[in-house]
Structures are given as C-alpha cells and as structure tokens.
Design a protein around this motif. Structure first.
Motif, PDB file in Angstrom:
ATOM      1  N   PHE A 103       0.893  -1.243  -0.078  1.00 30.54           N
ATOM      2  CA  PHE A 103       0.086   0.042  -0.166  1.00 30.54           C
ATOM      3  C   PHE A 103       0.809   1.301  -0.066  1.00 30.54           C
ATOM      4  CE2 PHE A 103      -1.407   3.548   2.686  1.00 30.54           C
ATOM      5  CZ  PHE A 103      -2.653   3.684   2.031  1.00 30.54           C
ATOM      6  N   GLY A 104       1.892   1.473   1.068  1.00 35.24           N
ATOM      7  CA  GLY A 104       2.791   2.564   0.747  1.00 35.24           C
ATOM      8  C   GLY A 104       3.333   2.713  -0.185  1.00 35.24           C
ATOM      9  N   GLN A 105       4.083   1.634  -0.707  1.00 36.25           N
ATOM     10  CA  GLN A 105       4.952   1.812  -2.014  1.00 36.25           C
ATOM     11  C   GLN A 105       3.990   2.198  -3.343  1.00 36.25           C
ATOM     12  OE1 GLN A 105       8.525   0.724  -2.230  1.00 36.25           O
ATOM     13  NE2 GLN A 105       8.167   2.284  -3.887  1.00 36.25           N
ATOM     14  N   ALA A 106       2.851   1.681  -3.221  1.00 34.23           N
ATOM     15  CA  ALA A 106       1.695   2.287  -4.431  1.00 34.23           C
ATOM     16  C   ALA A 106       1.505   3.462  -4.267  1.00 34.23           C
ATOM     17  CB  ALA A 106       0.819   1.281  -4.603  1.00 34.23           C
ATOM     18  N   LYS A 107       1.229   4.124  -3.161  1.00 35.37           N
ATOM     19  CA  LYS A 107       0.928   5.314  -2.922  1.00 35.37           C
ATOM     20  C   LYS A 107       1.987   6.439  -3.157  1.00 35.37           C
ATOM     21  CE  LYS A 107      -3.344   5.055  -1.508  1.00 35.37           C
ATOM     22  NZ  LYS A 107      -4.727   5.462  -2.147  1.00 35.37           N
ATOM     23  N   LEU A 108       3.240   6.250  -2.591  1.00 37.42           N
ATOM     24  CA  LEU A 108       4.438   7.009  -2.772  1.00 37.42           C
ATOM     25  C   LEU A 108       4.728   7.125  -4.135  1.00 37.42           C
ATOM     26  CD1 LEU A 108       6.440   6.094   0.274  1.00 37.42           C
ATOM     27  CD2 LEU A 108       5.265   8.103  -0.127  1.00 37.42           C
ATOM     28  N   ASP A 109       4.862   5.857  -4.929  1.00 40.72           N
ATOM     29  CA  ASP A 109       5.271   5.851  -6.519  1.00 40.72           C
ATOM     30  C   ASP A 109       3.982   6.730  -7.348  1.00 40.72           C
ATOM     31  OD1 ASP A 109       7.137   3.896  -6.001  1.00 40.72           O
ATOM     32  OD2 ASP A 109       6.108   2.345  -6.554  1.00 40.72           O
ATOM     33  N   SER A 110       2.674   6.504  -6.929  1.00 38.88           N
ATOM     34  CA  SER A 110       1.970   7.244  -7.520  1.00 38.88           C
ATOM     35  C   SER A 110       1.995   8.715  -7.395  1.00 38.88           C
ATOM     36  CB  SER A 110       0.489   7.041  -7.112  1.00 38.88           C
ATOM     37  OG  SER A 110       0.033   5.563  -7.462  1.00 38.88           O
ATOM     38  N   LEU A 111       2.315   9.183  -6.341  1.00 41.12           N
ATOM     39  CA  LEU A 111       2.492  10.709  -5.932  1.00 41.12           C
ATOM     40  C   LEU A 111       3.829  11.208  -6.501  1.00 41.12           C
ATOM     41  CD1 LEU A 111       1.218  13.041  -4.371  1.00 41.12           C
ATOM     42  CD2 LEU A 111       2.708  12.357  -2.179  1.00 41.12           C
ATOM     43  N   TYR A 112       4.662  10.356  -6.481  1.00 36.61           N
ATOM     44  CA  TYR A 112       5.842  10.866  -7.251  1.00 36.61           C
ATOM     45  C   TYR A 112       6.111  10.938  -8.729  1.00 36.61           C
ATOM     46  CZ  TYR A 112      10.644  10.639  -8.940  1.00 36.61           C
ATOM     47  OH  TYR A 112      11.974  11.180  -9.777  1.00 36.61           O
ATOM     48  N   ASN A 113       5.412  10.016  -9.305  1.00 38.18           N
ATOM     49  CA  ASN A 113       5.095  10.081 -10.620  1.00 38.18           C
ATOM     50  C   ASN A 113       4.314  11.326 -11.351  1.00 38.18           C
ATOM     51  OD1 ASN A 113       6.793   7.902 -11.172  1.00 38.18           O
ATOM     52  ND2 ASN A 113       4.884   6.358 -10.851  1.00 38.18           N
ATOM     53  N   PHE A 114       3.213  11.277 -10.475  1.00 33.90           N
ATOM     54  CA  PHE A 114       2.301  12.584 -10.811  1.00 33.90           C
ATOM     55  C   PHE A 114       3.009  13.933 -10.742  1.00 33.90           C
ATOM     56  CE2 PHE A 114      -0.508  15.815  -9.327  1.00 33.90           C
ATOM     57  CZ  PHE A 114      -1.701  15.821 -10.146  1.00 33.90           C
ATOM     58  N   LEU A 115       3.592  14.082  -9.463  1.00 36.70           N
ATOM     59  CA  LEU A 115       4.422  15.444  -9.558  1.00 36.70           C
ATOM     60  C   LEU A 115       5.478  15.607 -10.275  1.00 36.70           C
ATOM     61  CD1 LEU A 115       4.157  15.580  -5.439  1.00 36.70           C
ATOM     62  CD2 LEU A 115       2.893  16.811  -7.084  1.00 36.70           C
ATOM     63  N   ASN A 116       6.151  14.405 -10.772  1.00 32.28           N
ATOM     64  CA  ASN A 116       7.335  14.621 -11.319  1.00 32.28           C
ATOM     65  C   ASN A 116       7.289  15.091 -12.924  1.00 32.28           C
ATOM     66  OD1 ASN A 116      10.239  14.289 -11.629  1.00 32.28           O
ATOM     67  ND2 ASN A 116       9.883  12.324 -12.852  1.00 32.28           N
ATOM     68  N   LYS A 117       5.896  14.893 -13.392  1.00 31.15           N
ATOM     69  CA  LYS A 117       5.574  15.390 -14.698  1.00 31.15           C
ATOM     70  C   LYS A 117       5.568  16.730 -14.640  1.00 31.15           C
ATOM     71  CE  LYS A 117       0.627  14.818 -14.277  1.00 31.15           C
ATOM     72  NZ  LYS A 117      -0.473  14.045 -14.564  1.00 31.15           N
ATOM     73  N   TYR A 118       5.391  17.406 -13.755  1.00 34.23           N
ATOM     74  CA  TYR A 118       5.331  19.032 -13.840  1.00 34.23           C
ATOM     75  C   TYR A 118       6.635  19.597 -13.859  1.00 34.23           C
ATOM     76  CZ  TYR A 118       0.475  18.442 -12.994  1.00 34.23           C
ATOM     77  OH  TYR A 118      -1.108  17.892 -13.179  1.00 34.23           O
ATOM     78  N   PRO A 119       6.896  20.672 -14.806  1.00 37.07           N
ATOM     79  CA  PRO A 119       8.062  21.308 -14.711  1.00 37.07           C
ATOM     80  C   PRO A 119       8.353  22.134 -13.463  1.00 37.07           C
ATOM     81  CG  PRO A 119       6.608  22.296 -16.107  1.00 37.07           C
ATOM     82  CD  PRO A 119       5.965  20.968 -15.730  1.00 37.07           C
ATOM     83  N   GLY A 120       7.467  22.331 -12.791  1.00 36.03           N
ATOM     84  CA  GLY A 120       7.659  23.266 -11.560  1.00 36.03           C
ATOM     85  C   GLY A 120       6.089  23.424 -10.826  1.00 36.03           C
TER      86      GLY A 120
END
Length: 276
Positions: free
Chosen positions: A14-31
C-alpha cells in the motif's frame, strides 16, 4: 529508476504504491507551488517534494489570523530541512466577505489566497497544489469549492490519501512531528455571523499565543455573541489547572470578562457549538 525504491526499502505494498503514484504525478510537472500551512498534510507534500528533488517552491501566508507560535514553527521547520520557501503577508480582514464571517467565510478566504498565488506564480507556468486530503472531502470544508473553481490541485485527495495514511507514509519518508496537533486559523474561533474586527482578533491571537507557550497545544478559544468558551483537550487537563490562576488573569486583562471552561477529547478545527 524511481528514487523512492532506493529510499523506502521494504514497506507494505500500500505505502509503496501510494508513494510511487504521488512521485510519478508530481514529477511530470516542470515546477509547482505548494501552499504550506505548517500542518502535517502540507508538510508531508513539501518534505516529499524536497527529499525527492522535485522542482517545487513552498509558500506560507501569514497575518493576524495566525499565532506567532505557528509562524515560528514553520520558520524553524523550513530552516531545519533547507526547504525552498517564501512567506507572503495576507490580511483576511481587508476583505468584507471574509470579515463578515458567514458560514462560507473559508470559501472567500481560500479564493483570495489562491487567486494571489496564481497571479504571482501562474505567469511562470507553475501549477499550484495544496494539502487537502481525501478525509477532508467527507467534511464541511467550504474552501474546497474555491480550490475547485481555481483548478488548484490537491494530490492527496486525488490519490485517496487520508489523514491516517499521511502519518503512515510520513513515517516511511522520515517526516518529523507526525503527532502534531491540528491548528485551524483564528477566524474559525468566532461563531458564524459575528463580524470580526482587528482589535478583537489580535486579543484572541494574544491569548492563544499565551496558552500555546504554556504548553497547552490542543485547545480552542471560542467566541460567541455573549460568551467566551475555552475548550481544552482532556490530555492537557492537569497542565491547565497548574496554570489556571495565570490564565484567568490574562483572560480578564484582555477580554474584561470570565470565560466558560470545558474539556473534550474531540476538538473541532472549525467553529462548532457541539457540547457548548
């Protein structure tokens, strides 16, 4: 490689999936800009963005509606972790629709704050995110309507991350102060439709600063039309009575009246007549 995999280690799926999803989402924005209130939700987003080296900038609004204690906490926290951060002064009482203190007060306040953020940072292509979590969507939160209208992104809510999840995930990434008490702004201390003036707000700010500095970290001073209530968390009952004489004197000095006292194990962040 996703940096979370190297940092978190062996965690529940659960924790890994949530953290991965959050990282991938935020990382797609230039800022992006994070509205950092100092509470655990926005601190989690800020700390997460910082340790995984995302292109973020945290912004905290301060003014007469917040205690010195809370602002000092944010100052110390961002300095400790070397967070990219700015303070912006904001006086909510300059806006009639906020100071009139209707039940939609938080809607008007959020609208002014996030409009200012978009005006200052939107021109550089930054998106604005805030710490609204999925649990907040189940409560009366008029400010959420303003966030939706202004297209502010609330990634914790979008990924179904609730309050208890944030403590769990925060522990995984090393976030500190996971047990901090919730602090809503001082405008929430006034019963709805009592017009809020600056003199009375500053007195309220002074008494709450005083109580916080005594170590009473979870309480609310509630202002009704003809009464003042002091709600204190049951956990702090013994500490309260050890300072009661000093507290009584300070209330009388500031408000020229006595207060009514009640203890509770469930203190709301918003104005709530329940139990009063």
């Amino acid at each position: 490689m996703n940096p979370i995999n190297n940092t978190v280690g062996q965690v529940k799926i659960f924790g890994q999936a949530k953290l991965d999803s959050l990282y991938n989402f935020l990382n797609k924005y230039p800022g992006f800009i994070i509205a950092l209130s100092g509470g655990i939700d926005s601190r989690f987003l800020t700390f997460f963005s910082h340790i995984f080296e995302l292109n973020y900038q945290a912004v905290t609004f301060y003014g007469p509606h917040l205690t010195d204690y809370e602002i000092d906490f944010v100052k110390r926290w961002v300095e400790k972790h070397k967070i990219k951060h700015n303070f912006v002064y904001f006086d909510p009482l300059k806006f009639r629709l906020i100071s009139s203190n209707t039940k939609d007060r938080c809607y008007f306040c959020k609208k002014e704050i996030f409009t200012l953020l978009k005006r200052n940072y939107g021109k550089y292509g930054y998106i604005i995110i805030d710490g609204t979590n999925y649990s907040d969507l189940k409560k009366y939160r008029p400010g959420i309507r303003a966030l939706n209208e202004l297209k502010i992104i609330s990634p914790l809510a979008d990924f179904f991350i609730e309050k208890n999840d944030i403590k769990f995930l925060g522990n995984i990434i090393g976030l500190d102060f996971l047990d901090q008490y919730s602090r809503s702004c001082l405008l929430t201390r006034f019963d709805y439709n009592i017009k809020i003036n600056k003199t009375y707000l500053l007195r309220l700010r002074e008494i709450e600063n005083f109580l916080l500095n005594l170590g009473l970290l979870n309480f609310r001073v509630r202002v009704l039309k003809n009464k003042i209530f002091l709600q204190v968390d049951d956990f702090f009952k013994e500490l309260f009575f050890s300072y009661k004489k000093k507290i009584d004197i300070r209330f009388n000095d500031l408000f020229k009246r006595d207060y009514e006292l009640m203890f509770s194990n469930n203190i709301s962040g918003y104005f709530d007549k329940k139990g009063l």
